[in-house]
Design a protein around this motif. Structure first.
Motif, mmCIF file in Angstrom:
data_model
loop_
_atom_site.group_PDB
_atom_site.id
_atom_site.type_symbol
_atom_site.label_atom_id
_atom_site.label_comp_id
_atom_site.label_asym_id
_atom_site.label_seq_id
_atom_site.Cartn_x
_atom_site.Cartn_y
_atom_site.Cartn_z
ATOM 1 N N PRO A 10 0.825 -1.203 0.000
ATOM 2 C CA PRO A 10 0.000 0.000 0.000
ATOM 3 C C PRO A 10 0.856 1.248 0.000
ATOM 4 N N GLY A 130 -6.812 1.741 11.987
ATOM 5 C CA GLY A 130 -6.679 1.675 10.541
ATOM 6 C C GLY A 130 -5.387 2.299 10.044
ATOM 7 N N GLU A 131 -5.019 3.444 10.620
ATOM 8 C CA GLU A 131 -3.773 4.095 10.236
ATOM 9 C C GLU A 131 -2.563 3.241 10.602
ATOM 10 N N LYS A 133 -2.493 -0.048 10.940
ATOM 11 C CA LYS A 133 -2.429 -1.207 10.050
ATOM 12 C C LYS A 133 -1.848 -0.822 8.697
ATOM 13 N N ALA A 134 -2.276 0.331 8.180
ATOM 14 C CA ALA A 134 -1.740 0.781 6.890
ATOM 15 C C ALA A 134 -0.234 1.016 6.973
ATOM 16 N N ASP A 137 1.552 -2.406 7.173
ATOM 17 C CA ASP A 137 1.564 -3.073 5.869
ATOM 18 C C ASP A 137 2.531 -2.390 4.913
ATOM 19 N N ARG A 138 2.630 -1.057 4.995
ATOM 20 C CA ARG A 138 3.492 -0.335 4.066
ATOM 21 C C ARG A 138 4.956 -0.693 4.264
#
Length: 371
Positions: A10, A130-131, A133-134, A137-138
């Motif tokens: 992402p 959510g932030e 997790k992003a 993942d990044r």
């Protein structure tokens, strides 16, 4: 059946980059004058490397930018707004600044996800999750979201620290020797990944380093510090090809250094006679020759070509792609060093012809060391 293409990581959320300016910043620790009138602007979205030896003031300037130290005098501005000065001091948590230290400073009792969410307390719980997790993942650590730092490798810990610093989408990112704890092979890949993320985020970034090659790899510009002052600022190419003084030249390359005096528009050195355009006859100069600009070829007797001198190899070391040579040359009080491509010179070579590439000859006035 054709396999599905690999899923791209992402993209990092874009931040609102800020211009960061230091105006005449001084810092004292008691009687010690650490920063001596630093004036510097880091453009919005720019990656600037603060380069210099230990004790030059790099980390102190970073701490002033973050608000962890209050300067003795001068001002710090973000987008033209004073955040530290005679009449105003904005605390670190109000500056939209991301911090990443060389020891990563992860909380050992928190999972990777909890470490990253630590700086997102101003967000609603679901939004923060959510932030986080992003961000995880990044940096490619989604499978470690529930792990604790002690089970991660050094490179993985570095990526967690980066994700935590970037998760709030700071306007300015400050990184203090972020790769110094990584081994050489891992450092290259982590550095490249970090640079890619910083480019995507477009945050204004200052990276502190003592490694000139790292600064050249990372920085849009470099600011070189020495003893609390900025010695030179510019792109890697600008500084390498036109160093302001001998200190700067020596920070970016290994040098052979000779003293010489201008005569007839040129200087005589043990490696030959070089033009000294722009200097008056009689001026005393320091002549610096980069070791990478010294070429050596086997001498088999007879006359030598113009522009070459004779030398004898006293030692050599194989370094993989290159070899380091130490050469005895008439008139030189110390061995002349050369860095040549490995395999260019036969292993049994002893006497050599030496030449110097003109672009690797640097001349400085001895009194002021100005170029």
């Amino acid at each position: 059946m054709a396999s599905a293409p690999a899923k791209a990581p992402p993209r990092a959320g874009v931040t609102f980059a800020a211009e960061l300016t230091f105006e005449g910043v001084h810092l004292h620790y008691g009687p010690v004058h650490t920063l001596k009138g630093i004036s510097l602007t880091v453009n919005a979205g720019e990656i600037l490397c603060l380069l210099g030896p230990s004790g030059s003031g790099k980390t102190s300037l970073l701490r002033v930018a973050a608000g962890l130290e209050r300067q003795t005098s001068g001002r710090v501005l973000m987008n033209g707004r004073e955040v530290a000065g005679p009449g105003r001091f904005v605390p670190p948590e109000k500056r939209s600044v991301g911090l990443m230290f060389q020891d990563f400073a992860l909380f050992p009792h928190m999972t990777v996800s909890q470490n990253i969410r630590f700086g997102l307390t101003d967000m609603a719980t679901a939004v923060a999750a959510g932030e986080a997790k992003a961000a995880i993942d990044r940096v490619g650590l989604g499978h470690h979201a529930g792990s604790y730092p002690d089970v991660l490798s050094g490179g993985e810990q570095q990526r967690v620290a980066l994700a935590r610093a970037l998760a709030p989408r700071p306007s300015v990112m400050l990184m203090d020797e972020p790769f110094s704890g990584l081994d050489t092979r891992l450092k290259d890949s982590v550095r490249a990944e970090t640079l890619a993320i910083l480019r995507e985020m477009r945050a204004t970034t200052i990276v502190v380093t003592h490694d000139a090659e790292e600064a050249m790899r990372l920085g849009d510009r470099i600011a070189l510090l020495d003893a609390g002052r900025i010695v030179q600022t510019g792109t890697a190419e600008d500084i390498y090809h036109a160093p302001a003084n001998l200190f700067v030249a020596g920070f970016f390359a290994e040098l052979n250094v000779f003293d010489a005096r201008v005569g007839g528009g040129a200087v005589d050195t043990p490696l030959g006679r070089f033009p000294a355009t722009g200097f008056d006859d009689g001026a005393k100069l320091t002549v610096a020759v980069r070791t990478a600009g010294v070429d050596a070829s086997a001498y088999r007797g007879g006359p030598t070509p113009a522009g070459t001198v004779l030398g004898r190899i006293t030692a050599r070391r194989f370094l993989g792609v290159t070899e380091q040579l130490w050469l005895a040359v008439e008139g030189a009080t110390a061995p002349v060093r050369a860095r040549i491509r490995a395999g260019e010179l036969a292993r049994d070579a002893r006497d050599v012809m030496i030449s110097v590439r003109p672009g690797d000859i640097l001349l400085f006035e001895s009194a002021s060391e100005s170029a």
